[in-house]
Design a protein around this motif. Structure first.
Motif, PDB file in Angstrom:
ATOM      1  N   GLN A  91       0.830  -1.209   0.000  1.00 13.36           N
ATOM      2  CA  GLN A  91       0.000   0.000   0.000  1.00 13.36           C
ATOM      3  C   GLN A  91       0.865   1.260   0.000  1.00 13.36           C
ATOM      4  O   GLN A  91       0.514   2.247  -0.652  1.00 13.36           O
ATOM      5  N   ASN A  92       1.976   1.226   0.724  1.00 14.62           N
ATOM      6  CA  ASN A  92       2.892   2.374   0.718  1.00 14.62           C
ATOM      7  C   ASN A  92       3.466   2.601  -0.685  1.00 14.62           C
ATOM      8  O   ASN A  92       3.550   3.739  -1.150  1.00 14.62           O
ATOM      9  N   ALA A  93       3.860   1.518  -1.358  1.00 14.68           N
ATOM     10  CA  ALA A  93       4.378   1.629  -2.721  1.00 14.68           C
ATOM     11  C   ALA A  93       3.298   2.174  -3.652  1.00 14.68           C
ATOM     12  O   ALA A  93       3.578   3.001  -4.530  1.00 14.68           O
ATOM     13  N   MET A  94       2.045   1.733  -3.443  1.00 12.32           N
ATOM     14  CA  MET A  94       0.924   2.222  -4.249  1.00 12.32           C
ATOM     15  C   MET A  94       0.742   3.728  -4.045  1.00 12.32           C
ATOM     16  O   MET A  94       0.569   4.481  -5.013  1.00 12.32           O
ATOM     17  N   GLY A  95       0.785   4.185  -2.803  1.00 13.20           N
ATOM     18  CA  GLY A  95       0.636   5.609  -2.507  1.00 13.20           C
ATOM     19  C   GLY A  95       1.736   6.436  -3.146  1.00 13.20           C
ATOM     20  O   GLY A  95       1.475   7.509  -3.716  1.00 13.20           O
ATOM     21  N   GLN A  96       2.972   5.951  -3.069  1.00 13.96           N
ATOM     22  CA  GLN A  96       4.094   6.666  -3.688  1.00 13.96           C
ATOM     23  C   GLN A  96       3.937   6.721  -5.199  1.00 13.96           C
ATOM     24  O   GLN A  96       4.209   7.751  -5.830  1.00 13.96           O
ATOM     25  N   ALA A  97       3.488   5.634  -5.799  1.00 14.40           N
ATOM     26  CA  ALA A  97       3.291   5.600  -7.253  1.00 14.40           C
ATOM     27  C   ALA A  97       2.182   6.568  -7.658  1.00 14.40           C
ATOM     28  O   ALA A  97       2.310   7.281  -8.658  1.00 14.40           O
ATOM     29  N   GLN A  98       1.094   6.607  -6.886  1.00 16.65           N
ATOM     30  CA  GLN A  98      -0.002   7.530  -7.190  1.00 16.65           C
ATOM     31  C   GLN A  98       0.471   8.979  -7.131  1.00 16.65           C
ATOM     32  O   GLN A  98       0.118   9.787  -7.990  1.00 16.65           O
ATOM     33  N   LYS A  99       1.285   9.320  -6.126  1.00 14.50           N
ATOM     34  CA  LYS A  99       1.826  10.678  -6.015  1.00 14.50           C
ATOM     35  C   LYS A  99       2.688  11.032  -7.216  1.00 14.50           C
ATOM     36  O   LYS A  99       2.570  12.118  -7.784  1.00 14.50           O
ATOM     37  N   GLU A 100       3.576  10.107  -7.585  1.00 16.94           N
ATOM     38  CA  GLU A 100       4.471  10.383  -8.705  1.00 16.94           C
ATOM     39  C   GLU A 100       3.695  10.539 -10.008  1.00 16.94           C
ATOM     40  O   GLU A 100       3.993  11.418 -10.816  1.00 16.94           O
ATOM     41  N   LEU A 136       2.836   1.078 -14.863  1.00 19.73           N
ATOM     42  CA  LEU A 136       3.240  -0.194 -14.258  1.00 19.73           C
ATOM     43  C   LEU A 136       4.717  -0.157 -13.877  1.00 19.73           C
ATOM     44  O   LEU A 136       5.105  -0.615 -12.803  1.00 19.73           O
ATOM     45  N   GLU A 137       5.537   0.436 -14.728  1.00 24.22           N
ATOM     46  CA  GLU A 137       6.969   0.547 -14.450  1.00 24.22           C
ATOM     47  C   GLU A 137       7.236   1.407 -13.214  1.00 24.22           C
ATOM     48  O   GLU A 137       8.091   1.076 -12.381  1.00 24.22           O
ATOM     49  N   VAL A 138       6.500   2.500 -13.073  1.00 25.33           N
ATOM     50  CA  VAL A 138       6.632   3.363 -11.890  1.00 25.33           C
ATOM     51  C   VAL A 138       6.285   2.556 -10.638  1.00 25.33           C
ATOM     52  O   VAL A 138       7.001   2.608  -9.624  1.00 25.33           O
ATOM     53  N   PHE A 139       5.185   1.789 -10.698  1.00 23.63           N
ATOM     54  CA  PHE A 139       4.764   0.978  -9.553  1.00 23.63           C
ATOM     55  C   PHE A 139       5.817  -0.075  -9.222  1.00 23.63           C
ATOM     56  O   PHE A 139       6.135  -0.306  -8.051  1.00 23.63           O
ATOM     57  N   GLU A 140       6.397  -0.704 -10.256  1.00 22.89           N
ATOM     58  CA  GLU A 140       7.441  -1.708 -10.027  1.00 22.89           C
ATOM     59  C   GLU A 140       8.659  -1.087  -9.344  1.00 22.89           C
ATOM     60  O   GLU A 140       9.247  -1.688  -8.443  1.00 22.89           O
ATOM     61  N   GLN A 141       9.037   0.121  -9.752  1.00 18.94           N
ATOM     62  CA  GLN A 141      10.169   0.802  -9.122  1.00 18.94           C
ATOM     63  C   GLN A 141       9.890   1.065  -7.643  1.00 18.94           C
ATOM     64  O   GLN A 141      10.777   0.909  -6.799  1.00 18.94           O
ATOM     65  N   LYS A 142       8.660   1.454  -7.326  1.00 19.93           N
ATOM     66  CA  LYS A 142       8.299   1.722  -5.929  1.00 19.93           C
ATOM     67  C   LYS A 142       8.313   0.431  -5.114  1.00 19.93           C
ATOM     68  O   LYS A 142       8.715   0.432  -3.947  1.00 19.93           O
ATOM     69  N   LEU A 143       7.866  -0.682  -5.722  1.00 21.51           N
ATOM     70  CA  LEU A 143       7.911  -1.969  -5.016  1.00 21.51           C
ATOM     71  C   LEU A 143       9.351  -2.358  -4.694  1.00 21.51           C
ATOM     72  O   LEU A 143       9.650  -2.808  -3.590  1.00 21.51           O
ATOM     73  N   ILE A 144      10.253  -2.163  -5.659  1.00 18.60           N
ATOM     74  CA  ILE A 144      11.659  -2.505  -5.446  1.00 18.60           C
ATOM     75  C   ILE A 144      12.240  -1.668  -4.310  1.00 18.60           C
ATOM     76  O   ILE A 144      12.938  -2.182  -3.435  1.00 18.60           O
ATOM     77  N   LYS A 145      11.926  -0.370  -4.302  1.00 22.32           N
ATOM     78  CA  LYS A 145      12.436   0.503  -3.237  1.00 22.32           C
ATOM     79  C   LYS A 145      11.917   0.091  -1.867  1.00 22.32           C
ATOM     80  O   LYS A 145      12.591   0.290  -0.863  1.00 22.32           O
ATOM     81  N   ARG A 146      10.707  -0.482  -1.811  1.00 14.91           N
ATOM     82  CA  ARG A 146      10.121  -0.911  -0.537  1.00 14.91           C
ATOM     83  C   ARG A 146      10.560  -2.325  -0.163  1.00 14.91           C
ATOM     84  O   ARG A 146      10.123  -2.862   0.846  1.00 14.91           O
ATOM     85  N   GLY A 147      11.398  -2.948  -0.985  1.00 10.85           N
ATOM     86  CA  GLY A 147      11.927  -4.270  -0.645  1.00 10.85           C
ATOM     87  C   GLY A 147      11.000  -5.421  -0.999  1.00 10.85           C
ATOM     88  O   GLY A 147      11.114  -6.507  -0.438  1.00 10.85           O
ATOM     89  N   ILE A 148      10.084  -5.221  -1.934  1.00  8.95           N
ATOM     90  CA  ILE A 148       9.164  -6.277  -2.347  1.00  8.95           C
ATOM     91  C   ILE A 148       9.646  -6.820  -3.691  1.00  8.95           C
ATOM     92  O   ILE A 148       9.874  -6.066  -4.628  1.00  8.95           O
ATOM     93  N   SER A 149       9.787  -8.132  -3.782  1.00  7.67           N
ATOM     94  CA  SER A 149      10.273  -8.763  -5.004  1.00  7.67           C
ATOM     95  C   SER A 149       9.236  -8.647  -6.120  1.00  7.67           C
ATOM     96  O   SER A 149       8.036  -8.803  -5.890  1.00  7.67           O
TER      97      SER A 149
END
Length: 162
Positions: free
Chosen positions: A18-27, A62-75
């Motif tokens: 959810q944190n990665a989702m929020g960051q992606a939405q902001k970006e 989708l790429e933005v969301f994937e980058q946020k997942l990687i930063k949050r430590g999710i594979s």
């Protein structure tokens, strides 16, 4: 002496997602290249829905969301994104987060442990996780190293080391 054991699981931290989702939405809201293209990403229950007016823009979201997942430590192995499809005037991508190890993946992992791991290792499938047991902790650590070296379709975590 009792057997040592650990569990192999595949779990995704829902809060981090959810944190990665929020960051992606902001970006997406702030980036100039996403202005006036109807780009958005939403989380509804178990599904992640990505919308845009062009296929390239949907893939960029989708790429933005994937980058946020990687930063949050999710594979990224935990993210199961479908193909872009047309829905009216917009292009959509549906994705889900994989939780748990499927039975065929569990069988593959158990086979790898049986064939390539130390002989004293016993593994058993318990629902959506795998329990690995041995008298030697060194053998258990060898199994963890073996599985980390393999290119599997699921993100694995090793928990409950006893």
């Amino acid at each position: 002496m009792a057997d040592s054991s650990f569990d192999i699981v595949s779990k995704v931290d829902h809060m981090e997602t959810q944190n990665a989702m929020g960051q992606a939405q902001k970006e997406i809201a702030q980036r100039y290249d996403f202005k006036n293209v109807g780009a958005s990403i939403d989380f509804s229950g178990e599904k992640i829905l990505i919308k845009a007016n062009a296929e390239e823009r949907a893939k960029a979201v989708l790429e933005v969301f994937e980058q946020k997942l990687i930063k949050r430590g999710i594979s990224l192995r935990s993210l199961d994104a479908g193909e872009p499809f047309q829905s009216g005037k917009e292009v959509r991508i549906e994705a889900t987060m994989k939780n748990g190890i499927s039975s065929e993946d569990a069988k593959k992992i158990a086979k790898i442990i049986r064939e390539e791991g130390p002989k004293s290792i016993k593994s058993q499938i318990q629902g959506d996780e795998l329990r690995v047991q041995s008298k030697s902790r060194d053998d258990l650590q060898a199994v963890i190293a073996l599985l980390k070296g393999k290119d599997l379709d699921v993100a694995l975590q090793f928990v409950n080391m006893r």
